[in-house]
Motif scaffolding. Structure first.
Motif, PDB file in Angstrom:
ATOM      1  N   TRP A 114       0.818  -1.226   0.000  1.00 45.11           N
ATOM      2  CA  TRP A 114       0.000   0.000   0.000  1.00 45.11           C
ATOM      3  C   TRP A 114       0.844   1.265   0.000  1.00 45.11           C
ATOM      4  CZ3 TRP A 114      -4.486  -1.469  -1.394  1.00 45.11           C
ATOM      5  CH2 TRP A 114      -4.957  -2.727  -0.993  1.00 45.11           C
ATOM      6  N   CYS A 115       2.104   1.150  -0.314  1.00 39.94           N
ATOM      7  CA  CYS A 115       2.995   2.320  -0.370  1.00 39.94           C
ATOM      8  C   CYS A 115       3.007   2.876  -1.798  1.00 39.94           C
ATOM      9  CB  CYS A 115       4.409   1.941   0.082  1.00 39.94           C
ATOM     10  SG  CYS A 115       4.533   1.477   1.819  1.00 39.94           S
ATOM     11  N   HIS A 116       2.055   3.784  -2.083  1.00 41.15           N
ATOM     12  CA  HIS A 116       2.005   4.370  -3.431  1.00 41.15           C
ATOM     13  C   HIS A 116       1.250   5.699  -3.374  1.00 41.15           C
ATOM     14  CE1 HIS A 116      -2.239   3.181  -3.859  1.00 41.15           C
ATOM     15  NE2 HIS A 116      -1.877   2.053  -3.236  1.00 41.15           N
ATOM     16  N   ASP A 117       1.532   6.536  -4.326  1.00 40.36           N
ATOM     17  CA  ASP A 117       0.823   7.791  -4.532  1.00 40.36           C
ATOM     18  C   ASP A 117       0.968   8.145  -6.005  1.00 40.36           C
ATOM     19  OD1 ASP A 117       3.412   8.681  -4.842  1.00 40.36           O
ATOM     20  OD2 ASP A 117       3.470   9.814  -2.957  1.00 40.36           O
ATOM     21  N   GLU A 118       0.697   9.429  -6.347  1.00 41.08           N
ATOM     22  CA  GLU A 118       0.774   9.789  -7.755  1.00 41.08           C
ATOM     23  C   GLU A 118       2.189   9.641  -8.307  1.00 41.08           C
ATOM     24  OE1 GLU A 118      -0.740  13.719  -8.192  1.00 41.08           O
ATOM     25  OE2 GLU A 118      -2.821  13.158  -7.704  1.00 41.08           O
ATOM     26  N   HIS A 120       4.388   7.465  -7.098  1.00 46.25           N
ATOM     27  CA  HIS A 120       4.836   6.079  -6.894  1.00 46.25           C
ATOM     28  C   HIS A 120       3.699   5.137  -7.278  1.00 46.25           C
ATOM     29  CE1 HIS A 120       7.283   8.545  -4.103  1.00 46.25           C
ATOM     30  NE2 HIS A 120       8.266   7.668  -4.396  1.00 46.25           N
ATOM     31  N   GLY A 122       1.310   2.119  -7.790  1.00 51.25           N
ATOM     32  CA  GLY A 122       1.044   1.093  -6.785  1.00 51.25           C
ATOM     33  C   GLY A 122       1.828  -0.200  -6.947  1.00 51.25           C
ATOM     34  N   VAL A 143       6.765   7.861   1.361  1.00 54.00           N
ATOM     35  CA  VAL A 143       5.776   8.235   0.350  1.00 54.00           C
ATOM     36  C   VAL A 143       5.102   9.525   0.823  1.00 54.00           C
ATOM     37  CG1 VAL A 143       3.610   7.611  -0.778  1.00 54.00           C
ATOM     38  CG2 VAL A 143       5.368   5.865  -0.397  1.00 54.00           C
ATOM     39  N   ALA A 144       5.122  10.539  -0.045  1.00 57.55           N
ATOM     40  CA  ALA A 144       4.533  11.851   0.284  1.00 57.55           C
ATOM     41  C   ALA A 144       5.127  12.399   1.568  1.00 57.55           C
ATOM     42  CB  ALA A 144       3.019  11.743   0.385  1.00 57.55           C
ATOM     43  N   CYS A 148       6.799   4.791   5.065  1.00 58.51           N
ATOM     44  CA  CYS A 148       5.852   3.770   4.600  1.00 58.51           C
ATOM     45  C   CYS A 148       6.560   2.405   4.549  1.00 58.51           C
ATOM     46  CB  CYS A 148       5.322   4.144   3.222  1.00 58.51           C
ATOM     47  SG  CYS A 148       3.982   3.044   2.650  1.00 58.51           S
TER      48      CYS A 148
END
Length: 791
Positions: A114-118, A120, A122, A143-144, A148
């Motif tokens: 679940w370590c993701h954002d725009e 990074h 998914g 992340v952000a 994470c």
């Protein structure tokens, strides 16, 4: 005293292959469940909130107990996989490395799921960061601007440990693969007892496996091979062997190994006998001569050469080794006859073709007949007769008769006959019909040579579908249990396979037969009186020792030899019953009183040595459980007790008589020869020297004669001996006269001549003159200068 602990009933439960497989699967399943559960917890931490409180601690972030349990489960699965099968070189480390890497990748990916954002994506972020863990990365991920995962799951810790373990296993596996031979050498330095195999090729692989299965307790198997044999090392290591790669082309390659002083059994298995004997000579340079002779087995495929070499080794001609031979033809013949006899397939065997296998079949059946006459287990099937078929079959039959006569054994005319004709389907079918007439026990066919007609076996199987037929095929199956396609046709190949439970050497067979007949005749309930199959290894070893020691004593003490290749043995002695006095029984075997007493003493001392080495001690009453024996006394005590002395002589006589019944024949070592030919001789008035045929400088005194033979050889003779053994012809020409005694020299034997010590060369003869003087003679010179006197 302390007694052995009595095992609990559960310790006696049989662990079958199926049980081991189930335990293996259970271990893999448990490890996989733990890894899958922790991956699930890493991806969905809320799972822990729904778990029962008593199990909620398992999987909590930072839980040392969880890390320990998971590491133990994965480690246990790896250990089970390591022992499950295959070789121990490169394959297993690679497999374990892949498995540990997969565990690290799975747990790492679950931790970063679940370590993701725009910035990074998914799936790919988790995949890349999991790859970093696999590579050994320990950095925290953000992340952000936030850590994470916020709380590192325990799966991430285990993933990092697995990655380090995978790296360690991989590097260790590569190092072991590169250095395994050196590691084996290093480990052999700390082994106290070594069984060494030198030069085994593909034909001998099954022999190596059989040796590994029957390895003596506390002994390590060392296989010495060439660097080119890298492909076979894995299989050999799987047999539990330590592998040493040597360049045999180097003269001192074998001598460089520091293991020979601890070798308790040696196998030389090169396909070329001369190579084996050359290697034996090299190994002998590392060992002192002594009475303790180690078992030696040399590969000699030719059955008659094997038999001749074996006979020369039975006694003490080599003080370091008690030698025996093994070969493809002997081993193959033994397996074929075992199959035919044990399954009661035939009362007659028809052997098609004349090859070394034909000779081996005849020799094997001859030995079995001797052993059956000596002792037969109740219910043993009868032995078949033999018909040899081939254009030179009669010559082979006659050669078999000559071989038996040389050994002083009974003729085989009543069980071997010959059909001197080319083996064809029609001629063999006719022989089968004749053999079946009036015989209920059937016929079997062994095709030893089908090069003249490759279809002979198939044609015979079609014509005679109910007849067992064994046909030689170079690429035939390893066993004789392959279902036939046509009739009862079975293909076989030449092999050195040892049958399960089969004897490795002649002493084992002799010891087994002598012991089993003794038990059958006298019975008894002591541990030493059990049948061979149930006999403790200590008592088996004692029986083997007695046979080997008796063979040694006949040559070294009684002055007789077992080798019948240079002269026929004496006529069979008159058999005396067991009730006869032991000295009388020994006398008819050529052993006089002086030699008999010396042999009895040597046997008693060797028996005491064997028992004391195993921890036995003297007691007035024998107790095998306490390792106490009333016979462990000095030889002086035996000599002073008429009953004990008679018992020792009776045991010696019984063993020698049993060996004689089993076909072991000896003769006096020294044979009489007449001196022949003329020489040129003149007498020196001053001391002088000369060079022997082996290159040694010898010194003669003033007054000695210089003698030159027909072959150009020169030697010295003392004046008094010269005048007794030479007659004048004319001028400086003299005729050799008189009778001397001679025997084959032992290789490397040192002869004390009148001119000084001389070392005998291979093939030399030792000649003994009328005054007791001795000297070696080269074989070619001996043939010119001496002729045998008819006994």
């Amino acid at each position: 005293m302390l007694r052995a602990a009595v095992p609990e009933p559960w310790m006696n439960w049989p662990v079958t292959a199926k049980t081991r497989k189930c335990l293996r699967i259970a271990t893999y399943g448990a490890a996989a469940f733990v890894v899958a559960y922790l991956a699930w917890v890493a991806a969905y931490p809320s799972v822990l909130d729904r778990v029962s409180p008593w199990l909620g601690w398992f999987g909590q972030p930072g839980s040392v107990a969880t890390i320990t349990i998971a590491a133990v489960m994965v480690g246990l699965a790896c250990a089970v996989a390591w022992r499950a099968g295959g070789d121990r070189s490169v394959g297993r480390p690679i497999g374990l490395t892949v498995a540990l890497t997969a565990v690290s990748a799975l747990l790492g990916f679950s931790s970063y799921a679940w370590c993701h954002d725009e910035a990074h994506p998914g799936f790919f972020t988790g995949l890349v960061w999991a790859g970093g863990v696999v590579r050994g990365g320990l950095d925290d991920r953000h992340v952000a601007g936030h850590l994470c995962p916020a709380h590192a799951p325990v799966a991430l810790d285990i993933a990092r440990v697995s990655a380090l373990a995978a790296l360690f296993v991989g590097v260790s596996g590569i190092a072991v693969a590169l250095l395994e031979s050196r590691l084996d050498r290093f480990r052999l330095r700390f082994d106290s007892s070594v069984t060494a195999i030198v030069g085994a090729d593909d034909d001998a692989d099954s022999t190596v496996s059989a040796i590994a299965r029957t390895l003596e307790k506390n002994s390590t198997l060392a296989v010495i091979t060439t660097p080119a044999d890298a492909g076979r090392r894995g299989e050999l290591r799987h047999s539990g062997a330590r592998i040493i790669a040597l360049d045999f082309s180097q003269p001192d390659a074998l001598q460089s190994l520091p293991i020979w002083h601890k070798v308790t059994r040696l196998y030389l298995l090169s396909a070329e006998p001369s190579t084996n004997l050359h290697r034996l000579d090299s190994i002998n340079h590392c060992l002192p001569a002594g009475h303790i002779r180690r078992p030696l087995t040399v590969r000699i495929d030719d059955p008659w050469q094997a038999e001749a070499w074996r006979a020369r080794q039975l006694g003490g001609s080599d003080s370091r080794w008690a030698g025996d031979a093994i070969g493809r033809y002997e081993a193959t013949a033994h397996r074929l006859i075992n199959r035919i006899v044990e399954q009661r397939q035939a009362g007659r065997i028809i052997v098609c073709g004349t090859t070394p296998l034909t000779l081996a079949v005849c020799a094997d059946l001859s030995r079995r007949r001797l052993e059956r006459n000596f002792f037969s287990e109740p219910g043993e099937p009868p032995l078949p007769t033999v018909t040899l078929v081939g254009e030179d079959a009669e010559e082979y039959r006659q050669n078999q008769e000559i071989r038996l006569a040389l050994q002083g054994l009974t003729s085989a005319r009543d069980w071997i006959d010959a059909a001197p004709q080319r083996p064809t389907p029609s001629s063999i079918a006719t022989l089968v019909a004749k053999a079946r007439a009036g015989r209920p026990d059937g016929v079997a066919i062994i095709i030893a040579d089908n090069r003249g007609n490759p279809m002979l076996a198939t044609m015979l199987a079609t014509r005679l579908p109910d007849v067992p037929i064994y046909a030689h095929a170079q690429d035939g199956p390893e066993t004789l249990d392959v279902p036939p396609i046509v009739g009862r046709l079975q293909a076989y190949r030449l092999t050195m396979d040892l049958l399960p439970g089969g004897s490795h050497d002649v002493w084992e067979r002799a010891a087994k037969l002598i012991h089993n007949r003794y038990v059958a005749q006298l019975g008894g309930t002591s541990p030493a009186a059990r049948p061979w199959a149930q006999l403790d290894e200590f008592y088996r070893g004692s029986n083997r020792r007695q046979v080997r020691n008796t063979l040694w004593m006949v040559e070294q003490i009684a002055g007789r030899v077992w080798d019948s290749a240079t002269a026929s043995p004496e006529s069979p002695p008159t058999k005396l019953g067991d009730e006869a006095a032991p000295l009388d029984r020994l006398a008819v075997l050529g052993i006089d009183r002086t030699a008999a007493l010396a042999m009895a003493e040597a046997e008693h001392r060797d028996w005491c040595r064997y028992y004391r080495a195993a921890g036995w001690h003297y007691a007035a009453v024998r107790d095998d459980d306490r390792k106490a024996h009333d016979g462990l006394v000095s030889w002086q005590n035996i000599q002073s007790d008429p009953v004990a002395l008679n018992r020792a002589l009776t045991s010696l006589a019984s063993t020698l008589s049993a060996l004689h019944e089993l076909g072991y024949r000896s003769r006096p070592a020294w044979q009489q020869f007449r001196r022949t030919g003329t020489v040129v001789a003149h007498r020196h008035t001053a001391p002088w020297s000369w060079t022997s045929a082996s290159g040694q400088t010898m010194h003669a005194d003033a007054g000695d004669w210089e003698v030159s033979g027909e072959g150009g050889d020169t030697w010295s003779v003392r004046d008094d001996i010269f005048r007794l053994t030479y007659q004048p012809v004319d001028g400086e020409h003299w005729r050799r006269d008189g009778v001397v005694q001679a025997r084959p020299a032992h290789s490397g034997e040192v002869i004390d001549t009148l001119e000084g010590p001389l070392t005998a060369q291979p093939g030399d003869w030792v000649v003994r003159g009328p005054a007791g003087e001795q000297w070696p003679v080269r074989p070619e010179a001996f043939g010119r200068q001496y002729e045998r006197v008819a006994q």
